[in-house]
Motif scaffolding. Sequence first.
Motif, short mmCIF file in Angstrom:
data_model
loop_
_atom_site.label_atom_id
_atom_site.label_comp_id
_atom_site.label_asym_id
_atom_site.label_seq_id
_atom_site.Cartn_x
_atom_site.Cartn_y
_atom_site.Cartn_z
N LYS A 33 0.56 64.37 38.80
CA LYS A 33 1.95 64.79 38.60
C LYS A 33 2.78 64.67 39.87
CE LYS A 33 3.28 68.57 36.77
NZ LYS A 33 4.23 68.72 35.70
N ARG A 85 2.61 67.13 42.01
CA ARG A 85 3.08 68.52 41.99
C ARG A 85 2.71 69.21 43.29
NH1 ARG A 85 3.77 72.31 37.49
NH2 ARG A 85 3.01 74.40 37.89
N SER A 91 3.23 71.24 32.46
CA SER A 91 3.84 70.25 31.58
C SER A 91 3.42 68.85 32.06
CB SER A 91 5.36 70.41 31.60
OG SER A 91 5.83 70.47 32.94
N ASN A 143 4.53 65.94 32.79
CA ASN A 143 5.54 65.02 33.32
C ASN A 143 5.27 64.80 34.80
OD1 ASN A 143 6.47 67.97 33.04
ND2 ASN A 143 7.56 67.25 34.85
N SER A 176 10.55 67.76 31.16
CA SER A 176 9.27 67.98 30.47
C SER A 176 9.16 67.08 29.24
CB SER A 176 9.14 69.44 30.03
OG SER A 176 9.04 70.27 31.15
N HIS A 234 13.73 70.84 39.25
CA HIS A 234 13.03 70.64 37.99
C HIS A 234 13.85 69.80 37.04
CE1 HIS A 234 9.91 73.64 38.50
NE2 HIS A 234 9.46 73.31 37.30
MG MG Z 1 6.81 71.82 34.32
#
Ligand code: MG
Length: 335
Positions: free
Chosen positions: A68, A70, A155, A157, A163, A243
């Motif tokens: 991701k 992330r 999520s 994405n 998302s 986001h």
């Molecule tokens: Mg998310």
Amino acid sequence: MDAPSSDPLAETATARHPSAATVVTSDVAVAADFIRRGWPVAFPTETVFGLGASVYDEVAIRRIYEAKGRPSSNPLIAHVVDPDEIRKLAASIPDTAQRLIEVFFPGPLTIVLKRAEDVPDVATAGLATIAVRMPDHPIASELIRAVGTPLVAPSANRSGRPSPTTWEAVREDLDGRIACILIGERSRSGLESTVIDCSDDVPVLLRPGSISIDALRRIIPSIRTSEPGDQALARSPGTRFRHYAPDAELVLVTSSREAVPSRDAAYIGLDAPEDPAQFGLARVCRDEAEYAYEIFDFLRECDRAGAVRVFCQKPQPSGIGLALLDRLQRAADRA
Ligand code: MG
Ligand code: TXA
């Protein structure tokens, strides 16, 4: 469950899956097998698609963050199929949480609790708490059951993107970066779950979602909402990150008259613009629920169409409108 180290390819979190192509399947057994071997799998839930790994598989969890992009300081939600599993993940379940579980599980509500000692740090980004939710989706439930442990899943994405509400949106972001996508219908809700922190004396709403604050307060009247800059938000790292943003610039407007029409502009809202055909893309929604259901999909459509600017009408900040406004404001905030 196989230990991840029994798979020679699973030695480092950065190893890619040997087949660069992502397997797309509707076979839960195939998806569960990938997860048991340490490879995260995207799967449908009633809110948005998630990217799941066993809560006890540290290598696989690191792969989720990597796929991701992330930040590792943003913790994950553990998805369960049975309320008994919550007892194993949490150190304690206060009465407030217990009542919310009884009323809203399974469903789009995530509850933050003090975590049990054997939950790996990487699953909760080192926090002393863990977020849990029980999805109301037959395929998600079947997958968690087939794997045999709760699944941590953000999520599905790329970090910072809207998302995914369809498996095609997952593929758009993560093709070649994850081993497998378990397909399902388009998500029913379209926005992520409501997140509420019950780890302290007074429960705090950390992220609005499709279960409204009013519905939660009917069960627990003392629930607090959090304002930007609120101390409570420091406990929800996800609220610090940008986001949901499309490539296009997102501009919030109070009325459709403020939206400036052009071929490379898009509009979405509750009021119809004077001449929708003057926009490259325009979507007029019946009510806030439909707007919330459409928004992530629409933002992705805008990117595919090469829109430069997307005008989004602000919804009323109540019910599902509050959750929608939260997502729109964060998508508009390019800081
Ligand atoms: Mg998310
Ligand atoms: O509907 C949903 O919640 C979807 C589906 C897949 O279940 N999942 C989802 O996950 O939206 P994600 O990772 O995109 O968002 C999780 C949010 C983040 O804002 C994160 O910071 C917060 O929950 N969170 C997770 N664990 C937490 C914890 N221990 N304390 C506070 N906030 C936490």
